[in-house]
Design a protein around this motif. Sequence first.
Motif, short mmCIF file in Angstrom:
data_model
loop_
_atom_site.label_atom_id
_atom_site.label_comp_id
_atom_site.label_asym_id
_atom_site.label_seq_id
_atom_site.Cartn_x
_atom_site.Cartn_y
_atom_site.Cartn_z
N ARG A 20 2.74 24.72 -18.97
CA ARG A 20 3.21 23.33 -19.00
C ARG A 20 2.96 22.67 -20.35
NH1 ARG A 20 1.82 20.35 -13.24
NH2 ARG A 20 3.66 21.12 -12.12
N ILE A 72 10.95 27.71 -9.83
CA ILE A 72 11.15 26.48 -10.61
C ILE A 72 10.71 25.27 -9.80
CG2 ILE A 72 12.90 24.98 -11.63
CD1 ILE A 72 14.43 27.53 -12.38
N CYS A 73 11.08 25.23 -8.51
CA CYS A 73 10.66 24.09 -7.66
C CYS A 73 9.14 24.01 -7.57
CB CYS A 73 11.27 24.24 -6.26
SG CYS A 73 13.06 24.03 -6.21
N ARG A 76 7.66 22.74 -10.82
CA ARG A 76 7.86 21.30 -10.99
C ARG A 76 6.89 20.49 -10.13
NH1 ARG A 76 12.68 20.99 -9.04
NH2 ARG A 76 12.14 20.06 -7.05
N ASN A 77 6.61 20.97 -8.92
CA ASN A 77 5.85 20.17 -7.96
C ASN A 77 4.36 20.51 -7.89
OD1 ASN A 77 8.12 18.67 -6.97
ND2 ASN A 77 8.79 20.49 -5.88
N LEU A 460 6.08 20.88 -20.71
CA LEU A 460 6.91 20.50 -19.58
C LEU A 460 7.62 19.16 -19.79
CD1 LEU A 460 7.85 21.21 -16.72
CD2 LEU A 460 5.86 19.98 -15.84
N ARG A 461 6.96 18.22 -20.41
CA ARG A 461 7.58 16.90 -20.60
C ARG A 461 8.82 16.97 -21.49
NH1 ARG A 461 2.79 17.20 -23.19
NH2 ARG A 461 2.80 17.11 -25.48
N LEU A 466 14.78 21.83 -15.55
CA LEU A 466 14.97 21.44 -14.16
C LEU A 466 16.17 20.52 -14.03
CD1 LEU A 466 11.23 20.72 -13.35
CD2 LEU A 466 12.49 22.84 -13.05
N GLU A 468 17.06 18.64 -11.75
CA GLU A 468 16.75 17.34 -11.18
C GLU A 468 16.25 16.36 -12.24
OE1 GLU A 468 16.29 20.43 -8.01
OE2 GLU A 468 15.76 20.21 -10.11
N ASN A 469 15.67 16.87 -13.31
CA ASN A 469 15.05 16.02 -14.31
C ASN A 469 15.89 15.88 -15.57
OD1 ASN A 469 12.92 15.83 -12.59
ND2 ASN A 469 11.61 17.25 -13.69
N TRP A 470 17.09 16.40 -15.57
CA TRP A 470 17.88 16.40 -16.80
C TRP A 470 19.34 16.20 -16.47
CZ3 TRP A 470 21.43 19.61 -19.49
CH2 TRP A 470 21.51 19.35 -20.86
#
Length: 568
Positions: A20, A72-73, A76-77, A460-461, A466, A468-470
Amino acid sequence: MTEQYEERIKRIDELVLKTREGDEGAWKELYAVFWEYEKKAAERMLKEFFYNGDYRAQMLEDLTDASWCGFICAFRNYNPEKGSFFALAQEYIRGEMVKELDFLLNRLGFADKVKYRSSGYREIALDSDEIPEGLDLEIYNTLSERLKDKTTIPEGKDRGDYSTERETLQILEILKLLTDENHSLKMSELEKLLSYYQLIKYDNNTAFKKDAEKKDAEKKNPNIYAVSATFKKRIAEILFELNPEEYAEKNEGKYALKYEGYKTDELQKKVKYQKNSETKIVTDSAPVINGLSYVHIFDNDTLDKLIQMISFTDLFSNEEKCELIGKLQDTASVYYRSPFFSEGRLKFNPGAIHSRRTDKKLTENKRLSENLKILQTAINRLGQVRFKFSGYNALHELEANSYFSYLSPYHLVEYQDNYYCIGLKSDGKQIWHYRVDLMTELEIVKDEEGNIQPMEIVPLRELPILNENWDPEKYMAEHIYMAYDKPRPIRIKVKNNAYNYTALQNWFGSHFRKVSEDGDGYDIVEIVNSSEMIVYWALQYPDVEILDGDIREKIREKIKSLNEKYAS
Protein backbone atom coordinates in the motif's frame (compact mmCIF):
# COMPACT_ATOMS: atom_id res chain seq x y z
CA MET A 1 -2.74 -23.51 13.71
CA THR A 2 1.02 -24.11 13.60
CA GLU A 3 3.58 -21.48 14.51
CA GLN A 4 4.93 -21.59 10.95
CA TYR A 5 1.46 -20.95 9.54
CA GLU A 6 0.91 -18.01 11.90
CA GLU A 7 4.24 -16.52 10.81
CA ARG A 8 3.19 -16.81 7.18
CA ILE A 9 -0.13 -15.06 7.88
CA LYS A 10 1.71 -12.24 9.64
CA ARG A 11 4.13 -11.99 6.73
CA ILE A 12 1.25 -11.57 4.30
CA ASP A 13 -0.19 -8.76 6.45
CA GLU A 14 3.21 -7.03 6.37
CA LEU A 15 3.41 -7.40 2.60
CA VAL A 16 -0.03 -5.86 2.13
CA LEU A 17 0.82 -2.80 4.27
CA LYS A 18 4.15 -2.32 2.47
CA THR A 19 2.47 -2.73 -0.91
CA ARG A 20 0.00 0.00 0.00
CA GLU A 21 2.98 2.29 0.52
CA GLY A 22 4.40 1.44 -2.90
CA ASP A 23 7.03 -1.16 -1.94
CA GLU A 24 7.74 -2.96 -5.24
CA GLY A 25 9.53 -5.91 -3.64
CA ALA A 26 6.67 -6.53 -1.20
CA TRP A 27 4.15 -6.39 -4.05
CA LYS A 28 6.03 -8.98 -6.14
CA GLU A 29 6.24 -11.33 -3.16
CA LEU A 30 2.55 -10.83 -2.37
CA TYR A 31 1.58 -11.39 -6.01
CA ALA A 32 3.59 -14.64 -6.13
CA VAL A 33 1.92 -15.92 -2.94
CA PHE A 34 -1.59 -15.33 -4.23
CA TRP A 35 -0.82 -16.46 -7.77
CA GLU A 36 0.02 -19.90 -6.37
CA TYR A 37 -2.90 -19.85 -3.93
CA GLU A 38 -5.44 -18.91 -6.62
CA LYS A 39 -4.20 -21.56 -9.06
CA LYS A 40 -4.53 -24.23 -6.37
CA ALA A 41 -7.95 -22.93 -5.33
CA ALA A 42 -9.15 -23.12 -8.94
CA GLU A 43 -7.80 -26.66 -9.26
CA ARG A 44 -9.61 -27.73 -6.08
CA MET A 45 -12.84 -26.16 -7.24
CA LEU A 46 -12.74 -28.02 -10.57
CA LYS A 47 -11.58 -31.30 -9.08
CA GLU A 48 -15.16 -32.52 -8.69
CA PHE A 49 -16.14 -31.94 -12.31
CA PHE A 50 -13.88 -34.32 -14.26
CA TYR A 51 -13.22 -31.91 -17.12
CA ASN A 52 -10.15 -32.53 -19.28
CA GLY A 53 -8.27 -30.89 -22.11
CA ASP A 54 -8.69 -27.38 -23.49
CA TYR A 55 -12.05 -26.77 -21.83
CA ARG A 56 -10.67 -27.48 -18.37
CA ALA A 57 -7.66 -25.22 -19.02
CA GLN A 58 -9.98 -22.42 -20.12
CA MET A 59 -12.15 -22.83 -17.03
CA LEU A 60 -9.06 -22.67 -14.82
CA GLU A 61 -8.06 -19.41 -16.50
CA ASP A 62 -11.55 -17.96 -16.00
CA LEU A 63 -11.60 -18.91 -12.32
CA THR A 64 -8.13 -17.46 -11.79
CA ASP A 65 -9.15 -14.19 -13.46
CA ALA A 66 -12.19 -14.03 -11.18
CA SER A 67 -10.03 -14.66 -8.14
CA TRP A 68 -7.98 -11.54 -8.87
CA CYS A 69 -11.20 -9.51 -8.69
CA GLY A 70 -11.66 -10.90 -5.18
CA PHE A 71 -8.05 -10.08 -4.32
CA ILE A 72 -8.52 -6.45 -5.38
CA CYS A 73 -11.68 -6.12 -3.25
CA ALA A 74 -9.85 -7.56 -0.25
CA PHE A 75 -6.87 -5.26 -0.86
CA ARG A 76 -9.16 -2.24 -0.94
CA ASN A 77 -11.14 -3.16 2.18
CA TYR A 78 -8.42 -4.61 4.40
CA ASN A 79 -8.28 -3.18 7.92
CA PRO A 80 -5.46 -4.72 10.02
CA GLU A 81 -7.43 -4.03 13.21
CA LYS A 82 -10.20 -6.41 12.13
CA GLY A 83 -8.14 -9.51 11.34
CA SER A 84 -5.65 -10.99 8.90
CA PHE A 85 -5.57 -10.11 5.23
CA PHE A 86 -5.39 -13.77 4.22
CA ALA A 87 -8.69 -14.58 5.94
CA LEU A 88 -10.37 -11.61 4.26
CA ALA A 89 -8.85 -12.43 0.87
CA GLN A 90 -9.98 -16.05 1.12
CA GLU A 91 -13.60 -14.95 1.51
CA TYR A 92 -13.49 -12.45 -1.35
CA ILE A 93 -11.58 -14.79 -3.68
CA ARG A 94 -13.87 -17.72 -2.90
CA GLY A 95 -16.95 -15.56 -3.48
CA GLU A 96 -15.76 -14.36 -6.89
CA MET A 97 -14.72 -17.87 -7.95
CA VAL A 98 -18.06 -19.31 -6.87
CA LYS A 99 -19.92 -16.69 -8.91
CA GLU A 100 -17.71 -17.37 -11.92
CA LEU A 101 -18.17 -21.13 -11.59
CA ASP A 102 -21.91 -20.68 -11.32
CA PHE A 103 -21.82 -18.72 -14.56
CA LEU A 104 -19.64 -21.29 -16.31
CA LEU A 105 -21.91 -24.16 -15.27
CA ASN A 106 -25.18 -22.48 -16.05
CA ARG A 107 -24.71 -19.99 -18.86
CA LEU A 108 -28.16 -20.46 -20.36
CA GLY A 109 -29.98 -20.07 -17.05
CA PHE A 110 -32.08 -23.23 -17.35
CA ALA A 111 -31.78 -23.95 -13.64
CA ASP A 112 -31.55 -22.31 -10.27
CA LYS A 113 -28.25 -21.12 -8.84
CA VAL A 114 -25.77 -23.86 -8.05
CA LYS A 115 -25.70 -24.88 -4.40
CA TYR A 116 -22.39 -24.89 -2.57
CA ARG A 117 -20.92 -26.19 0.62
CA SER A 118 -19.94 -23.66 3.27
CA SER A 119 -16.40 -24.00 1.92
CA GLY A 120 -17.59 -22.34 -1.25
CA TYR A 121 -17.21 -25.37 -3.51
CA ARG A 122 -20.06 -26.91 -5.47
CA GLU A 123 -21.78 -29.79 -3.77
CA ILE A 124 -22.47 -32.74 -6.05
CA ALA A 125 -23.02 -36.27 -4.82
CA LEU A 126 -20.61 -38.63 -6.56
CA ASP A 127 -20.93 -41.64 -4.27
CA SER A 128 -20.94 -44.90 -6.18
CA ASP A 129 -24.49 -45.80 -5.21
CA GLU A 130 -25.80 -42.52 -6.70
CA ILE A 131 -24.09 -42.84 -10.08
CA PRO A 132 -26.13 -44.69 -12.71
CA GLU A 133 -24.23 -47.67 -14.08
CA GLY A 134 -22.19 -46.79 -17.14
CA LEU A 135 -22.28 -43.04 -16.53
CA ASP A 136 -19.32 -41.14 -18.01
CA LEU A 137 -18.84 -38.20 -15.64
CA GLU A 138 -16.82 -36.13 -18.09
CA ILE A 139 -19.59 -36.29 -20.69
CA TYR A 140 -22.23 -35.70 -18.03
CA ASN A 141 -20.53 -32.56 -16.68
CA THR A 142 -19.73 -31.15 -20.11
CA LEU A 143 -23.36 -31.29 -21.23
CA SER A 144 -24.90 -30.56 -17.85
CA GLU A 145 -23.24 -27.16 -17.52
CA ARG A 146 -25.34 -25.81 -20.39
CA LEU A 147 -28.59 -27.68 -19.87
CA LYS A 148 -29.81 -28.35 -16.37
CA ASP A 149 -27.39 -27.85 -13.52
CA LYS A 150 -28.04 -30.23 -10.61
CA THR A 151 -26.48 -30.91 -7.25
CA THR A 152 -26.99 -34.64 -7.66
CA ILE A 153 -26.93 -36.89 -10.69
CA PRO A 154 -30.49 -37.93 -11.64
CA GLU A 155 -31.43 -41.59 -11.78
CA GLY A 156 -34.10 -40.74 -14.32
CA LYS A 157 -37.28 -42.57 -15.24
CA ASP A 158 -38.18 -44.74 -18.20
CA ARG A 159 -40.36 -42.16 -19.96
CA GLY A 160 -40.16 -43.73 -23.40
CA ASP A 161 -38.57 -42.79 -26.71
CA TYR A 162 -38.93 -39.39 -28.33
CA SER A 163 -40.25 -38.86 -31.82
CA THR A 164 -37.78 -38.64 -34.70
CA GLU A 165 -38.61 -34.95 -35.14
CA ARG A 166 -37.95 -34.12 -31.51
CA GLU A 167 -34.70 -36.09 -31.35
CA THR A 168 -33.53 -34.27 -34.47
CA LEU A 169 -33.93 -30.95 -32.66
CA GLN A 170 -32.09 -32.39 -29.64
CA ILE A 171 -29.19 -33.47 -31.86
CA LEU A 172 -28.93 -29.97 -33.33
CA GLU A 173 -28.93 -28.43 -29.85
CA ILE A 174 -26.09 -30.73 -28.74
CA LEU A 175 -24.05 -29.81 -31.82
CA LYS A 176 -24.70 -26.12 -31.20
CA LEU A 177 -23.58 -26.38 -27.57
CA LEU A 178 -20.56 -28.64 -27.91
CA THR A 179 -19.06 -27.96 -31.34
CA ASP A 180 -17.67 -24.94 -33.16
CA GLU A 181 -14.89 -23.99 -35.58
CA ASN A 182 -12.29 -25.51 -33.22
CA HIS A 183 -14.23 -28.45 -31.71
CA SER A 184 -16.03 -31.33 -33.39
CA LEU A 185 -17.73 -34.61 -32.44
CA LYS A 186 -17.55 -38.14 -33.73
CA MET A 187 -20.87 -39.73 -34.61
CA SER A 188 -20.45 -42.26 -31.79
CA GLU A 189 -19.91 -39.41 -29.32
CA LEU A 190 -22.98 -37.62 -30.61
CA GLU A 191 -25.18 -40.72 -30.21
CA LYS A 192 -23.95 -41.14 -26.64
CA LEU A 193 -24.53 -37.44 -25.89
CA LEU A 194 -28.13 -37.72 -27.07
CA SER A 195 -28.89 -40.21 -24.29
CA TYR A 196 -27.17 -37.93 -21.77
CA TYR A 197 -29.11 -34.93 -23.07
CA GLN A 198 -32.40 -36.68 -22.41
CA LEU A 199 -31.27 -37.89 -18.98
CA ILE A 200 -30.05 -34.44 -17.90
CA LYS A 201 -32.77 -32.21 -19.32
CA TYR A 202 -35.82 -34.43 -18.93
CA ASP A 203 -34.82 -37.07 -16.32
CA ASN A 204 -35.54 -39.62 -19.04
CA ASN A 205 -33.24 -42.66 -18.88
CA THR A 206 -34.85 -44.72 -21.65
CA ALA A 207 -32.12 -44.05 -24.22
CA PHE A 208 -29.43 -44.13 -21.52
CA LYS A 209 -30.37 -47.67 -20.51
CA LYS A 210 -30.35 -48.80 -24.13
CA ASP A 211 -26.91 -47.22 -24.50
CA ALA A 212 -25.68 -49.13 -21.44
CA GLU A 213 -27.08 -52.42 -22.85
CA LYS A 214 -25.33 -51.69 -26.12
CA LYS A 215 -22.01 -51.24 -24.30
CA ASP A 216 -22.43 -54.63 -22.67
CA ALA A 217 -23.12 -56.22 -26.05
CA GLU A 218 -20.05 -54.55 -27.57
CA LYS A 219 -17.87 -56.02 -24.80
CA LYS A 220 -19.04 -59.51 -25.75
CA ASN A 221 -18.82 -58.93 -29.49
CA PRO A 222 -16.45 -56.14 -30.62
CA ASN A 223 -17.65 -56.50 -34.22
CA ILE A 224 -21.02 -54.93 -33.38
CA TYR A 225 -21.35 -51.51 -34.98
CA ALA A 226 -20.69 -48.71 -32.46
CA VAL A 227 -23.33 -46.48 -34.06
CA SER A 228 -26.83 -47.70 -34.90
CA ALA A 229 -27.89 -47.73 -38.55
CA THR A 230 -30.97 -45.61 -37.83
CA PHE A 231 -28.83 -42.96 -36.12
CA LYS A 232 -26.43 -42.85 -39.08
CA LYS A 233 -29.38 -42.43 -41.41
CA ARG A 234 -30.80 -39.61 -39.28
CA ILE A 235 -27.50 -37.71 -39.32
CA ALA A 236 -27.25 -38.15 -43.08
CA GLU A 237 -30.77 -36.75 -43.53
CA ILE A 238 -29.94 -33.75 -41.30
CA LEU A 239 -26.80 -33.02 -43.33
CA PHE A 240 -28.69 -33.28 -46.62
CA GLU A 241 -31.43 -30.96 -45.37
CA LEU A 242 -29.20 -28.21 -43.92
CA ASN A 243 -26.33 -28.18 -46.39
CA PRO A 244 -25.97 -27.48 -50.14
CA GLU A 245 -26.51 -30.42 -52.50
CA GLU A 246 -22.86 -30.38 -53.52
CA TYR A 247 -19.76 -28.50 -52.49
CA ALA A 248 -18.38 -25.49 -54.33
CA GLU A 249 -16.26 -22.61 -53.06
CA LYS A 250 -19.09 -20.15 -53.69
CA ASN A 251 -21.43 -22.02 -51.30
CA GLU A 252 -18.90 -22.63 -48.50
CA GLY A 253 -20.74 -20.08 -46.36
CA LYS A 254 -24.08 -21.86 -46.79
CA TYR A 255 -23.10 -24.93 -44.76
CA ALA A 256 -24.90 -25.19 -41.41
CA LEU A 257 -23.14 -28.41 -40.35
CA LYS A 258 -19.68 -29.44 -41.48
CA TYR A 259 -18.06 -32.89 -41.34
CA GLU A 260 -14.94 -34.69 -42.45
CA GLY A 261 -15.08 -34.94 -46.22
CA TYR A 262 -17.78 -32.33 -46.90
CA LYS A 263 -15.60 -30.57 -49.49
CA THR A 264 -15.41 -33.78 -51.55
CA ASP A 265 -19.08 -34.73 -51.01
CA GLU A 266 -18.17 -38.00 -49.28
CA LEU A 267 -21.68 -38.42 -47.86
CA GLN A 268 -23.33 -38.11 -51.29
CA LYS A 269 -20.92 -40.70 -52.72
CA LYS A 270 -21.77 -43.38 -50.13
CA VAL A 271 -25.51 -43.02 -49.56
CA LYS A 272 -27.94 -45.15 -51.59
CA TYR A 273 -31.63 -44.47 -52.18
CA GLN A 274 -34.61 -46.78 -52.15
CA LYS A 275 -36.08 -47.99 -55.42
CA ASN A 276 -38.35 -45.51 -57.17
CA SER A 277 -37.22 -42.72 -54.79
CA GLU A 278 -34.67 -39.94 -54.98
CA THR A 279 -35.16 -38.87 -51.38
CA LYS A 280 -35.56 -41.94 -49.16
CA ILE A 281 -32.20 -43.26 -47.96
CA VAL A 282 -31.52 -46.98 -47.63
CA THR A 283 -30.92 -47.25 -43.90
CA ASP A 284 -27.88 -49.54 -44.04
CA SER A 285 -26.18 -47.37 -46.66
CA ALA A 286 -25.71 -44.33 -44.41
CA PRO A 287 -22.01 -44.15 -43.45
CA VAL A 288 -20.35 -43.19 -40.19
CA ILE A 289 -19.69 -39.45 -40.37
CA ASN A 290 -17.10 -37.90 -38.03
CA GLY A 291 -15.76 -34.40 -37.46
CA LEU A 292 -19.28 -33.03 -37.05
CA SER A 293 -19.35 -29.33 -36.17
CA TYR A 294 -22.09 -26.73 -36.00
CA VAL A 295 -21.53 -23.51 -37.98
CA HIS A 296 -22.52 -20.76 -35.58
CA ILE A 297 -24.00 -17.44 -36.65
CA PHE A 298 -20.75 -15.71 -35.67
CA ASP A 299 -17.26 -17.18 -35.65
CA ASN A 300 -15.12 -16.51 -32.57
CA ASP A 301 -13.18 -13.60 -34.10
CA THR A 302 -16.40 -11.88 -35.13
CA LEU A 303 -17.87 -12.41 -31.66
CA ASP A 304 -14.75 -10.85 -30.12
CA LYS A 305 -15.16 -7.76 -32.29
CA LEU A 306 -18.90 -7.46 -31.69
CA ILE A 307 -18.43 -7.73 -27.93
CA GLN A 308 -15.62 -5.19 -28.04
CA MET A 309 -17.81 -2.72 -29.95
CA ILE A 310 -20.73 -3.15 -27.58
CA SER A 311 -18.46 -2.90 -24.54
CA PHE A 312 -17.05 0.44 -25.64
CA THR A 313 -20.09 2.09 -27.20
CA ASP A 314 -22.01 4.84 -25.42
CA LEU A 315 -25.30 3.93 -27.11
CA PHE A 316 -26.28 1.41 -24.40
CA SER A 317 -26.42 1.48 -20.64
CA ASN A 318 -24.25 -1.00 -18.73
CA GLU A 319 -27.31 -3.18 -18.09
CA GLU A 320 -28.22 -3.17 -21.78
CA LYS A 321 -24.63 -4.03 -22.71
CA CYS A 322 -24.61 -7.02 -20.38
CA GLU A 323 -27.95 -8.26 -21.73
CA LEU A 324 -26.90 -7.87 -25.36
CA ILE A 325 -23.47 -9.46 -24.87
CA GLY A 326 -25.10 -12.33 -22.99
CA LYS A 327 -27.36 -12.96 -25.97
CA LEU A 328 -24.38 -12.94 -28.31
CA GLN A 329 -22.51 -15.43 -26.11
CA ASP A 330 -25.54 -17.70 -26.12
CA THR A 331 -25.14 -18.09 -29.89
CA ALA A 332 -21.70 -19.65 -29.34
CA SER A 333 -20.57 -23.03 -28.07
CA VAL A 334 -19.61 -23.67 -24.46
CA TYR A 335 -15.96 -23.18 -25.42
CA TYR A 336 -16.18 -19.50 -26.34
CA ARG A 337 -14.71 -16.99 -23.89
CA SER A 338 -14.47 -13.22 -24.10
CA PRO A 339 -11.83 -11.37 -22.07
CA PHE A 340 -14.24 -8.44 -21.82
CA PHE A 341 -17.28 -10.21 -20.41
CA SER A 342 -17.84 -12.97 -17.88
CA GLU A 343 -20.34 -14.02 -15.24
CA GLY A 344 -22.97 -11.80 -16.82
CA ARG A 345 -20.96 -8.60 -16.35
CA LEU A 346 -18.33 -6.47 -18.04
CA LYS A 347 -14.78 -7.04 -16.81
CA PHE A 348 -13.89 -3.35 -16.84
CA ASN A 349 -15.41 0.04 -16.09
CA PRO A 350 -17.13 1.09 -19.34
CA GLY A 351 -18.13 4.57 -18.16
CA ALA A 352 -17.29 7.70 -20.11
CA ILE A 353 -16.65 6.32 -23.52
CA HIS A 354 -16.99 8.35 -26.69
CA SER A 355 -17.89 6.02 -29.54
CA ARG A 356 -17.25 7.22 -33.08
CA ARG A 357 -15.39 4.81 -35.38
CA THR A 358 -13.43 5.62 -38.49
CA ASP A 359 -12.58 3.33 -41.38
CA LYS A 360 -9.33 1.46 -40.84
CA LYS A 361 -7.34 -0.93 -42.96
CA LEU A 362 -8.10 -4.59 -42.34
CA THR A 363 -4.63 -5.22 -40.90
CA GLU A 364 -5.00 -2.24 -38.56
CA ASN A 365 -8.38 -3.44 -37.32
CA LYS A 366 -6.99 -6.92 -36.73
CA ARG A 367 -4.04 -5.55 -34.76
CA LEU A 368 -6.35 -3.31 -32.75
CA SER A 369 -8.64 -6.24 -31.93
CA GLU A 370 -5.72 -8.44 -30.85
CA ASN A 371 -4.17 -5.63 -28.81
CA LEU A 372 -7.42 -5.01 -26.95
CA LYS A 373 -7.66 -8.70 -26.04
CA ILE A 374 -4.05 -8.83 -24.82
CA LEU A 375 -4.45 -5.66 -22.74
CA GLN A 376 -7.72 -6.77 -21.15
CA THR A 377 -6.18 -10.14 -20.28
CA ALA A 378 -3.24 -8.36 -18.63
CA ILE A 379 -5.66 -6.13 -16.70
CA ASN A 380 -7.65 -9.16 -15.53
CA ARG A 381 -4.48 -10.82 -14.21
CA LEU A 382 -2.76 -7.70 -12.81
CA GLY A 383 0.17 -8.17 -15.19
CA GLN A 384 2.54 -5.93 -17.13
CA VAL A 385 2.78 -5.53 -20.90
CA ARG A 386 5.54 -4.39 -23.19
CA PHE A 387 5.35 -2.99 -26.72
CA LYS A 388 6.97 -0.72 -29.25
CA PHE A 389 5.12 2.55 -29.69
CA SER A 390 4.67 3.61 -33.29
CA GLY A 391 3.75 6.57 -35.46
CA TYR A 392 2.78 7.07 -39.10
CA ASN A 393 5.04 8.30 -41.89
CA ALA A 394 4.22 10.09 -45.15
CA LEU A 395 3.42 6.76 -46.82
CA HIS A 396 0.68 5.97 -44.25
CA GLU A 397 2.86 3.25 -42.76
CA LEU A 398 3.55 2.61 -39.10
CA GLU A 399 7.12 3.09 -37.94
CA ALA A 400 7.92 1.58 -34.54
CA ASN A 401 10.41 2.82 -31.96
CA SER A 402 13.56 0.76 -31.63
CA TYR A 403 12.94 0.14 -27.92
CA PHE A 404 10.22 -1.48 -25.83
CA SER A 405 7.98 0.50 -23.48
CA TYR A 406 6.66 -1.19 -20.35
CA LEU A 407 3.23 -0.47 -18.89
CA SER A 408 1.10 -1.74 -16.01
CA PRO A 409 -2.34 -1.40 -17.65
CA TYR A 410 -5.35 -0.35 -15.55
CA HIS A 411 -8.11 0.71 -17.93
CA LEU A 412 -9.20 0.71 -21.56
CA VAL A 413 -11.18 3.69 -22.82
CA GLU A 414 -12.31 5.10 -26.15
CA TYR A 415 -11.87 8.79 -26.88
CA GLN A 416 -12.81 10.46 -30.18
CA ASP A 417 -12.24 7.61 -32.63
CA ASN A 418 -9.35 5.94 -30.80
CA TYR A 419 -8.86 3.39 -28.03
CA TYR A 420 -6.42 4.20 -25.25
CA CYS A 421 -4.86 2.11 -22.52
CA ILE A 422 -4.30 4.00 -19.27
CA GLY A 423 -1.74 2.62 -16.86
CA LEU A 424 1.40 3.07 -14.84
CA LYS A 425 4.50 3.81 -16.89
CA SER A 426 7.52 1.91 -15.61
CA ASP A 427 10.07 4.71 -15.92
CA GLY A 428 9.16 7.30 -13.32
CA LYS A 429 5.92 5.48 -12.36
CA GLN A 430 3.66 8.08 -13.93
CA ILE A 431 0.05 7.53 -14.91
CA TRP A 432 0.25 7.41 -18.70
CA HIS A 433 -1.90 6.55 -21.68
CA TYR A 434 -1.13 5.08 -25.09
CA ARG A 435 -3.18 4.72 -28.24
CA VAL A 436 -3.87 1.02 -28.57
CA ASP A 437 -3.70 0.93 -32.38
CA LEU A 438 -0.17 2.40 -32.25
CA MET A 439 1.16 -0.41 -30.05
CA THR A 440 3.17 -2.98 -32.02
CA GLU A 441 4.77 -6.24 -30.84
CA LEU A 442 2.49 -6.07 -27.80
CA GLU A 443 2.79 -8.93 -25.31
CA ILE A 444 2.25 -9.75 -21.64
CA VAL A 445 5.57 -9.70 -19.79
CA LYS A 446 6.63 -13.08 -18.37
CA ASP A 447 9.69 -14.29 -16.51
CA GLU A 448 12.01 -17.11 -17.58
CA GLU A 449 9.65 -19.70 -16.08
CA GLY A 450 6.67 -18.36 -18.04
CA ASN A 451 4.99 -16.65 -15.07
CA ILE A 452 3.26 -13.31 -15.61
CA GLN A 453 5.26 -10.34 -14.34
CA PRO A 454 3.02 -8.50 -11.85
CA MET A 455 2.07 -4.90 -12.52
CA GLU A 456 4.14 -2.19 -10.87
CA ILE A 457 2.61 -0.21 -8.04
CA VAL A 458 2.63 3.13 -6.27
CA PRO A 459 1.22 3.93 -2.82
CA LEU A 460 -2.47 3.03 -2.60
CA ARG A 461 -3.63 6.64 -2.39
CA GLU A 462 -2.13 7.18 -5.87
CA LEU A 463 -3.08 3.81 -7.34
CA PRO A 464 -5.95 3.99 -9.85
CA ILE A 465 -6.34 0.22 -9.99
CA LEU A 466 -9.76 0.05 -8.36
CA ASN A 467 -12.65 0.88 -10.64
CA GLU A 468 -14.73 2.00 -7.70
CA ASN A 469 -12.17 4.65 -6.77
CA TRP A 470 -11.31 5.96 -10.22
CA ASP A 471 -13.39 7.58 -12.93
CA PRO A 472 -12.09 7.15 -16.50
CA GLU A 473 -14.56 9.77 -17.76
CA LYS A 474 -13.08 12.31 -15.36
CA TYR A 475 -9.57 11.37 -16.51
CA MET A 476 -10.47 11.99 -20.16
CA ALA A 477 -12.33 15.20 -19.34
CA GLU A 478 -9.22 16.49 -17.53
CA HIS A 479 -6.84 15.43 -20.35
CA ILE A 480 -8.31 17.24 -23.32
CA TYR A 481 -6.98 15.78 -26.60
CA MET A 482 -5.53 13.07 -24.32
CA ALA A 483 -2.74 15.41 -23.21
CA TYR A 484 0.07 14.17 -20.95
CA ASP A 485 0.79 17.15 -18.68
CA LYS A 486 -0.65 17.19 -15.17
CA PRO A 487 -4.10 18.83 -15.02
CA ARG A 488 -4.61 21.90 -12.84
CA PRO A 489 -7.53 24.26 -12.04
CA ILE A 490 -8.27 26.77 -14.82
CA ARG A 491 -10.95 29.48 -14.77
CA ILE A 492 -12.90 30.44 -17.87
CA LYS A 493 -15.24 33.38 -18.56
CA VAL A 494 -18.22 32.39 -20.71
CA LYS A 495 -21.42 34.03 -21.90
CA ASN A 496 -24.35 32.43 -20.09
CA ASN A 497 -26.13 30.79 -23.03
CA ALA A 498 -26.96 27.31 -24.26
CA TYR A 499 -24.28 27.32 -26.98
CA ASN A 500 -21.38 27.87 -24.57
CA TYR A 501 -22.61 25.53 -21.86
CA THR A 502 -23.31 22.83 -24.44
CA ALA A 503 -19.71 23.17 -25.68
CA LEU A 504 -18.45 22.86 -22.11
CA GLN A 505 -20.64 19.80 -21.53
CA ASN A 506 -19.43 18.18 -24.75
CA TRP A 507 -15.77 18.58 -23.85
CA PHE A 508 -15.71 18.29 -20.07
CA GLY A 509 -18.89 16.38 -19.23
CA SER A 510 -20.09 17.13 -15.72
CA HIS A 511 -16.54 17.93 -14.58
CA PHE A 512 -16.81 21.71 -14.55
CA ARG A 513 -18.48 24.03 -12.04
CA LYS A 514 -19.88 27.53 -12.12
CA VAL A 515 -17.91 29.63 -9.62
CA SER A 516 -19.63 33.02 -9.88
CA GLU A 517 -21.38 35.51 -12.13
CA ASP A 518 -19.36 38.33 -13.70
CA GLY A 519 -22.07 40.73 -14.83
CA ASP A 520 -23.48 41.49 -18.30
CA GLY A 521 -24.62 37.87 -18.62
CA TYR A 522 -21.16 36.28 -18.13
CA ASP A 523 -20.25 33.45 -15.76
CA ILE A 524 -16.94 32.31 -14.29
CA VAL A 525 -16.50 28.55 -14.68
CA GLU A 526 -13.69 26.38 -13.30
CA ILE A 527 -12.32 23.24 -14.92
CA VAL A 528 -9.36 21.00 -14.13
CA ASN A 529 -7.37 20.34 -17.26
CA SER A 530 -4.15 20.40 -19.25
CA SER A 531 -2.65 23.88 -19.30
CA GLU A 532 -0.88 23.05 -22.59
CA MET A 533 -3.80 21.74 -24.61
CA ILE A 534 -6.37 24.21 -23.28
CA VAL A 535 -4.52 26.80 -25.39
CA TYR A 536 -5.58 25.03 -28.60
CA TRP A 537 -9.08 24.50 -27.27
CA ALA A 538 -9.44 28.25 -26.52
CA LEU A 539 -8.47 29.05 -30.12
CA GLN A 540 -11.42 26.91 -31.27
CA TYR A 541 -13.86 28.86 -29.09
CA PRO A 542 -13.25 32.63 -29.33
CA ASP A 543 -16.47 33.29 -27.39
CA VAL A 544 -14.81 32.02 -24.18
CA GLU A 545 -12.02 33.76 -22.29
CA ILE A 546 -9.28 32.01 -20.31
CA LEU A 547 -8.52 33.96 -17.10
CA ASP A 548 -5.29 32.19 -16.08
CA GLY A 549 -2.36 34.58 -16.66
CA ASP A 550 0.22 32.03 -17.85
CA ILE A 551 -2.22 30.44 -20.28
CA ARG A 552 -3.34 33.85 -21.60
CA GLU A 553 0.29 34.60 -22.44
CA LYS A 554 0.62 31.32 -24.35
CA ILE A 555 -2.56 32.12 -26.28
CA ARG A 556 -1.19 35.57 -27.21
CA GLU A 557 2.01 33.96 -28.50
CA LYS A 558 0.01 31.50 -30.60
CA ILE A 559 -2.17 34.30 -32.03
CA LYS A 560 0.96 36.34 -32.84
CA SER A 561 2.50 33.33 -34.59
CA LEU A 562 -0.67 32.69 -36.56
CA ASN A 563 -0.91 36.35 -37.52
CA GLU A 564 2.66 36.34 -38.84
CA LYS A 565 1.99 33.13 -40.75
CA TYR A 566 -1.27 34.19 -42.39
CA ALA A 567 -1.05 38.03 -42.47
CA SER A 568 0.19 38.18 -46.06
